[in-house]
Design a protein around this motif. Structure first.
Motif: not given
Ligand code: 5GP
Length: 156
Positions: A58-59, A90-98, A121, A138-139, A141
């Motif tokens: 995604f990113y 998963d590593d991070v839920a940012d927008t959560g769309r993944t 987030k 922003w993280i 890793f």
């Protein structure tokens, strides 16, 4: 910035959340690449030998995204998921769309789908069931901060 040392403490803490909640996954599904290390750790900590991965892109950089999360290559088949209690890592839920895309792929087949992340987030469309920390920043890793040995990348 998450360090490998701190990551080593996240895994038992997150596994402890899952266990204390009474969830007994029988399949850990890691979202590659960022969720692979967590999925491995949770698999061992929770005694789950069945581990699978789904590669989702995604990113493409800091705050640079594709229009939609794209599944790269095959993941678990419907038969692999059928009737199973899945723990998505998963590593991070940012927008959560993944995570929304992964959950939507699994939900029609699995008995139950829950999600564990290192960070969530506040704007995420998916509220993870288990999260180590919440942030709106922003993280970095440890796995994606190492300087690449090879320039360019091999396609999935
Ligand atoms: P989404 O916006 O779909 O929740 O995030 C998808 C993926 O983008 C994450 O699994 C992660 O690999 C990457 N990503 C999102 N936010 C961050 C961040 O703050 N730091 C890093 N390193 N990756 C991120």
């Amino acid at each position: 910035m998450l360090t490998w040392e701190t990551f080593g403490r996240c895994v038992p803490e997150l596994a402890g959340q899952v266990s204390a909640d009474g969830y007994r996954p029988d399949l850990v599904l890691s979202v590659a690449r960022g969720g692979l290390a967590l999925g491995m750790g949770l698999g061992y900590a929770l005694g789950v030998k069945a581990c699978a991965m789904l590669n989702v892109e995604f990113y493409t950089g800091v705050d640079a995204r594709l229009d939609e999360p794209v599944v790269l290559g095959p993941g678990p088949s419907p038969a692999d998921l059928a009737g199973r209690r899945v723990l998505v890592a998963d590593d991070v839920a940012d927008t959560g769309r993944t995570l929304a895309a992964v959950r939507d792929l699994c939900a029609p087949h699995a008995a139950e789908v829950r999600v564990a992340v290192l960070y969530d987030k506040p704007g995420s469309v998916v509220r993870p069931d288990y999260s180590w920390r919440r942030t709106d920043r922003w993280i970095d890793f440890p796995w994606s901060s190492v300087e690449a040995v090879v320039t360019g990348s091999v396609p999935a």
